[in-house]
Design an enzyme around this catalytic site. Structure first.
Site, PDB file in Angstrom:
ATOM      1  N   ASN A 163      18.177  40.621  34.965  1.00 15.45           N
ATOM      2  CA  ASN A 163      18.975  41.859  35.029  1.00 15.45           C
ATOM      3  C   ASN A 163      18.672  42.855  33.911  1.00 15.45           C
ATOM      4  O   ASN A 163      18.776  44.057  34.111  1.00 15.45           O
ATOM      5  CB  ASN A 163      20.482  41.536  35.098  1.00 15.45           C
ATOM      6  CG  ASN A 163      20.982  40.777  33.912  1.00 15.45           C
ATOM      7  OD1 ASN A 163      20.212  40.159  33.181  1.00 15.45           O
ATOM      8  ND2 ASN A 163      22.282  40.790  33.699  1.00 15.45           N
ATOM      9  N   GLU A 262      24.096  32.041  26.862  1.00 10.45           N
ATOM     10  CA  GLU A 262      24.835  33.254  27.240  1.00 10.45           C
ATOM     11  C   GLU A 262      24.973  33.171  28.759  1.00 10.45           C
ATOM     12  O   GLU A 262      24.022  33.427  29.492  1.00 10.45           O
ATOM     13  CB  GLU A 262      24.024  34.465  26.773  1.00 10.45           C
ATOM     14  CG  GLU A 262      24.866  35.674  26.505  1.00 10.45           C
ATOM     15  CD  GLU A 262      24.892  36.548  27.708  1.00 10.45           C
ATOM     16  OE1 GLU A 262      25.799  36.326  28.555  1.00 10.45           O
ATOM     17  OE2 GLU A 262      24.043  37.422  27.826  1.00 10.45           O
ATOM     18  N   CYS A 296      26.539  40.385  33.185  1.00 11.50           N
ATOM     19  CA  CYS A 296      27.566  39.376  32.991  1.00 11.50           C
ATOM     20  C   CYS A 296      28.795  39.942  32.285  1.00 11.50           C
ATOM     21  O   CYS A 296      29.820  39.284  32.226  1.00 11.50           O
ATOM     22  CB  CYS A 296      26.999  38.164  32.263  1.00 11.50           C
ATOM     23  SG  CYS A 296      26.112  38.636  30.819  1.00 11.50           S
ATOM     24  N   GLU A 470      24.411  36.433  20.140  1.00 10.58           N
ATOM     25  CA  GLU A 470      23.126  37.134  20.063  1.00 10.58           C
ATOM     26  C   GLU A 470      23.356  38.523  19.503  1.00 10.58           C
ATOM     27  O   GLU A 470      24.423  39.113  19.695  1.00 10.58           O
ATOM     28  CB  GLU A 470      22.522  37.267  21.458  1.00 10.58           C
ATOM     29  CG  GLU A 470      22.124  35.939  22.039  1.00 10.58           C
ATOM     30  CD  GLU A 470      21.186  36.092  23.221  1.00 10.58           C
ATOM     31  OE1 GLU A 470      21.564  36.752  24.200  1.00 10.58           O
ATOM     32  OE2 GLU A 470      20.064  35.562  23.142  1.00 10.58           O
TER      33      GLU A 470
HETATM   34  C1  SIN Z   1      23.829  40.610  30.407  1.00 16.54           C
HETATM   35  O1  SIN Z   1      24.374  41.082  31.384  1.00 16.54           O
HETATM   36  O2  SIN Z   1      23.320  39.483  30.449  1.00 16.54           O
HETATM   37  C2  SIN Z   1      23.705  41.345  29.101  1.00 16.54           C
HETATM   38  C3  SIN Z   1      24.343  42.652  29.101  1.00 16.54           C
HETATM   39  C4  SIN Z   1      24.246  43.410  27.807  1.00 16.54           C
HETATM   40  O3  SIN Z   1      23.578  43.042  26.848  1.00 16.54           O
HETATM   41  O4  SIN Z   1      24.873  44.443  27.743  1.00 16.54           O
END
Ligand code: SIN
Length: 492
Positions: A163, A262, A296, A470
């Site tokens: 993504n 994550e 996510c 992270e």
């Molecule tokens: C993710 O959706 O895995 C990361 C989203 C983000 O870093 O904003």
């Protein structure tokens, strides 16, 4: 709903960007390949090597050996290399953005946003590489001084999702390089191309050629179990589903490997009666539609207090209606395709199930005819808790809204999930906003805004959403091990 056509010149420049990608960075003579398709057209855009487990083990050996030398370089050197990498990534933003849009689908403007976000992690860790990493303390009973230091953990295994193909790669690779670790990176088979360009640019910036090994493969499960069992991997960092994360955690436990996970989310977005309506609508649309909802941290359950609900739903639906659906390369498009046909079929099923359970379909709800994996910006109001969509990670442009009466009820419903990644609170009452934020089971809370992601913030979740952080200084420590020296002192 519009599906716009792409300007021929842009197609040519995107094709040129794709043609420039060195597909086989391992150069082991692998002949098997797999197809990467553009989700907007379903056409094959590249056939990278489908590396075998033996190839992956060769890659691991190279990263491990290169990491041992890299660990002895100075922090200043590593920082300078990462600063150069930042400059080169920005210099090559047009190329990177086109590759991201072609393989992942997001609108070009968002792909540029991802390039900047991803490069910012590299700059952040160029800076963090220089920060003091230890401290000094006295033995409380005298006789010794304790010096603590942080050492690079060793060879890392970095498994990234489709993504955010660039940002999730740099969020893992940059801290590993900054502290002195080698890395084997496995990008998602749906989107391996951006990572290959990033690795090429790192080498151009001065990262040793063997230090970051990109393994492209369809055999994700075989790849990770072989590398985790090998003995040379000291750290695994994974972004993806909770199901796969828990399998990796099992393997990490067996081989005692430090892990950052994550994983999935099910973010509640709470709008209280005392919210600023415009701010709440804007924030909710961003939290829902950023990356086409394929994040996510996307708002998954929008919970609105009764007194503001009608006005919110009205304003939110109007804003969602403004989304322009189409090929991410076409001008004016703000909502690109979703990643594959399985996702489209999933949204169709969730919408039908919600309506069957009594939800009110306010906007969208279908996939347009034709090529590409598209789904309309969709709004469902009055979604009952029994509907499947109220209990699943949607990962797409479908908004699920439910209403609540009291603060207690909102918190109980928000926390009624095994997940705890992001959440959002909208209230102009600062006491309420913080009280509610404190009581939400979440690693990240957006207060009066729909974005939590920031390179300086520790990104990560609680409960089934994962372990570790992270980005930020905390993200650096994930790639280090603490050790101490106990220095004998004369008795005073
Ligand atoms: C993710 O959706 O895995 C990361 C989203 C983000 O870093 O904003």
């Amino acid at each position: 709903m519009t599906l716009r056509t792409v300007d021929q010149q842009l197609i040519e420049s995107a094709d040129a960007a794709l043609a420039s990608v060195v597909l086989d960075r391992l150069d082991l003579g692998t002949t098997a390949t797999f197809e990467v398709r553009d989700p907007a057209t379903e056409r094959v855009i590249a056939t990278p090597p489908d590396h075998s487990i033996e190839d992956a083990l060769v890659a691991l050996g190279r990263a491990d050996a290169a990491g041992k030398t890299w660990a002895r370089t100075t922090a200043r050197h590593r920082s300078d290399v990462l600063h150069r990498a930042y400059d080169l990534l920005i210099e090559q933003k047009d190329r990177l953005a086109r590759v991201i849009t072609r393989e992942m689908g997001k609108p070009l403007a968002e792909a540029y946003g991802e390039v900047q976000y991803a490069a910012d992690y590299v700059r952040w860790y160029a800076e963090e590489a220089l920060r003091p990493a230890g401290n000094f303390r006295e033995n409380p009973v005298g006789g010794s001084t304790i010096l603590t230091t942080r050492a690079p953990i060793g060879t890392t295994l970095l498994i990234t999702p489709w993504n955010f193909p660039m940002a999730m790669a740099t969020r893992k690779i940059a801290p590993a390089i900054a502290v002195g670790c080698g890395a084997v990176v496995k990008p998602a088979a749906l989107t391996p191309l951006t990572t290959l360009v990033v690795a090429e640019i790192f080498v151009e910036a001065g990262v040793p050629a063997d230090l970051v090994q990109v393994v492209t493969t369809k055999n994700s499960a075989g790849f990770s179990s072989a590398l985790m069992a090998d003995g040379r991997v000291r750290k695994v960092s994974f972004t993806g589903s909770t199901g796969i994360g828990s399998v990796l955690l099992g393997q990490a436990a067996e081989h005692v490997i430090k892990s950052s996970m994550e994983l999935g989310g099910n973010a509640p977005l709470l709008v209280f009666d005392d919210a600023d309506l415009e701010r709440a609508v804007e924030g909710a649309v961003v939290a829902k539609l950023r990356n086409g909802g394929q994040s996510c941290v996307a708002a998954n359950r929008i919970l609105v207090q009764d007194g503001i609900a009608d006005a919110f739903v009205e304003g939110f639906t109007e804003k969602m209606r403004e989304a322009v659906l189409g090929n991410g390369l076409a001008e004016g498009v703000t909502l690109g395709p979703v990643i594959d046909d399985r996702a489209v079929r999933g949204f169709e099923r969730l919408v039908a199930d919600a309506v069957e359970h009594g939800a009110d379909l306010r906007l969208g709800g279908s996939a347009p005819e034709g090529d590409g994996h598209f789904f309309e910006a969709t709004v469902l109001d009055r979604v009952p808790e029994t509907a499947e969509i109220a209990n699943t990670e949607i990962f797409g442009p479908v908004a699920s809204i439910a209403r609540f009466g009291t603060e207690e009820e909102a918190i109980e419903r928000a926390n009624g999930t095994p997940f705890g990644l992001a959440s959002y609170v909208f209230s102009e009452n600062i006491d309420r906003a913080f009280d509610v934020a404190d009581r939400l089971d979440a690693g990240m809370v957006g207060i009066n805004q729909g974005i939590v992601s920031n390179v300086a913030a520790p990104f990560g979740g609680v409960k089934a959403s994962g372990l570790g952080r992270e980005g930020s200084g905390e993200g650096l420590e994930e790639y280090q091990e603490i050790r101490f020296y106990n220095l004998a002192r004369r008795a005073r």
